[in-house]
Design an enzyme around this catalytic site. Sequence first.
Site, PDB file in Angstrom:
ATOM      1  CG  ASP A  54      -1.209 -36.661  19.264  1.00 36.64           C
ATOM      2  OD1 ASP A  54      -2.438 -36.832  19.371  1.00 36.64           O
ATOM      3  OD2 ASP A  54      -0.499 -37.300  18.456  1.00 36.64           O
ATOM      4  CE1 TYR A  59       3.151 -41.640  16.332  1.00 36.58           C
ATOM      5  CE2 TYR A  59       2.822 -40.266  18.256  1.00 36.58           C
ATOM      6  CZ  TYR A  59       2.478 -40.618  16.973  1.00 36.58           C
ATOM      7  OH  TYR A  59       1.473 -39.940  16.335  1.00 36.58           O
ATOM      8  CB  SER A 147      -6.244 -42.020  14.858  1.00 34.12           C
ATOM      9  OG  SER A 147      -5.283 -41.277  14.136  1.00 34.12           O
ATOM     10  CD  GLN A 169      -4.192 -37.331  16.005  1.00 38.86           C
ATOM     11  OE1 GLN A 169      -3.193 -37.963  15.677  1.00 38.86           O
ATOM     12  NE2 GLN A 169      -4.385 -36.902  17.244  1.00 38.86           N
ATOM     13  CG  LEU A 199       3.316 -27.456  10.395  1.00 37.94           C
ATOM     14  CD1 LEU A 199       4.577 -27.224  11.216  1.00 37.94           C
ATOM     15  CD2 LEU A 199       2.508 -26.176  10.291  1.00 37.94           C
ATOM     16  NE  ARG A 204       5.856 -34.440   6.580  1.00 38.02           N
ATOM     17  CZ  ARG A 204       5.576 -33.768   7.706  1.00 38.02           C
ATOM     18  NH1 ARG A 204       4.823 -32.677   7.637  1.00 38.02           N
ATOM     19  NH2 ARG A 204       6.035 -34.177   8.876  1.00 38.02           N
ATOM     20  CB  THR A 242       2.741 -28.879  15.606  1.00 36.88           C
ATOM     21  OG1 THR A 242       2.870 -28.474  16.979  1.00 36.88           O
ATOM     22  CG2 THR A 242       1.609 -28.117  14.968  1.00 36.88           C
ATOM     23  CB  THR A 243       6.290 -33.204  15.474  1.00 27.59           C
ATOM     24  OG1 THR A 243       6.503 -32.980  14.069  1.00 27.59           O
ATOM     25  CG2 THR A 243       5.176 -34.227  15.657  1.00 27.59           C
ATOM     26  NE  ARG A 249      11.211 -25.526  12.495  1.00 27.92           N
ATOM     27  CZ  ARG A 249      11.093 -24.905  11.332  1.00 27.92           C
ATOM     28  NH1 ARG A 249      10.224 -23.914  11.223  1.00 27.92           N
ATOM     29  NH2 ARG A 249      11.834 -25.231  10.301  1.00 27.92           N
TER      30      ARG A 249
END
Length: 292
Positions: A54, A59, A147, A169, A199, A204, A242-243, A249
């Site tokens: 993604d 970015y 998105s 998204q 997550l 967070r 996810t990042t 991870r």
Amino acid sequence: MDIPTLPLRDGNSIPLLAFGTGTAWFKEVGDVAFNQNLVDLTKAAIQKGFHHLDCAEMYGTEEEVGIAIKESGVPREQLFITNKVAQGIDDIPAAIDKSLRKMHIEYYDMYLIHIPFFAKSEADFQRAWKSMEAIQLSGKARSIGVSNYLRPDVEATLRGAKIPPALNQIEFHAYLQRGNDYVPWLLQNGIQVGSFKGLTPAFRAPDGPLREPLARIAKAHDTTEAAVLIRWIIQNNIIAVTTATKVERLNEYAEALKIHLTQEEVQEITDIGATYHFRTSWPEHFKEDDRS
């Protein structure tokens, strides 16, 4: 790693788990420093089986992702690459060409309009979408979508669309399940849903009401809270993006594909999560209690 897929309205399919190349790696405008760490981690992710990447123009990491794809040794046709346009919204055909050159590929599997805030009128939404439709017809994107769109944004787009969006998204997690039946409405209209910041309840907003239930459910499945949250998203038939900044991870996130939550566990996370509200993205566009 066998990642399940969701069918899209255009006949294509999309993997339910994606490695996100933004957030932790986000570069500010004007920051041209090359990030070798992102290259290495993205390459490791691909080689571990995270074949859904993604990405986003916003970015500033397209060059690094392109190098990682090339160095991974995984054939392009085995990858599903999503990218999003934001800065280039006024000339989407030029924006996608620029992004494809940076990543040294010939097409995207999914191309999204990143944010709706460029539009001042319904005509703006429809003008941008006509460019997206032309891109899909050209073969530069196999599927197209949006998105961060809210229901009025989607409705404005649909009124002028010949090819409806295949995906929206959005920020979606147990603490932001979206109000007014928005997600069911999208699905009823043939628009699949992708989730980012999934997550959030673990990282967070760790002191929210899901703290104890997540720990208990994770222990029951001999896994982590992050894996449980990803699994919750997947079992809701929503794509989880996810990042990560560490290879460890990636291994943790892959655990989500090995477990299966009971219906009672899915419902518990849903019900308790709905009692709490926490939004991380674009808060300036929403009132504090707005769950739309």
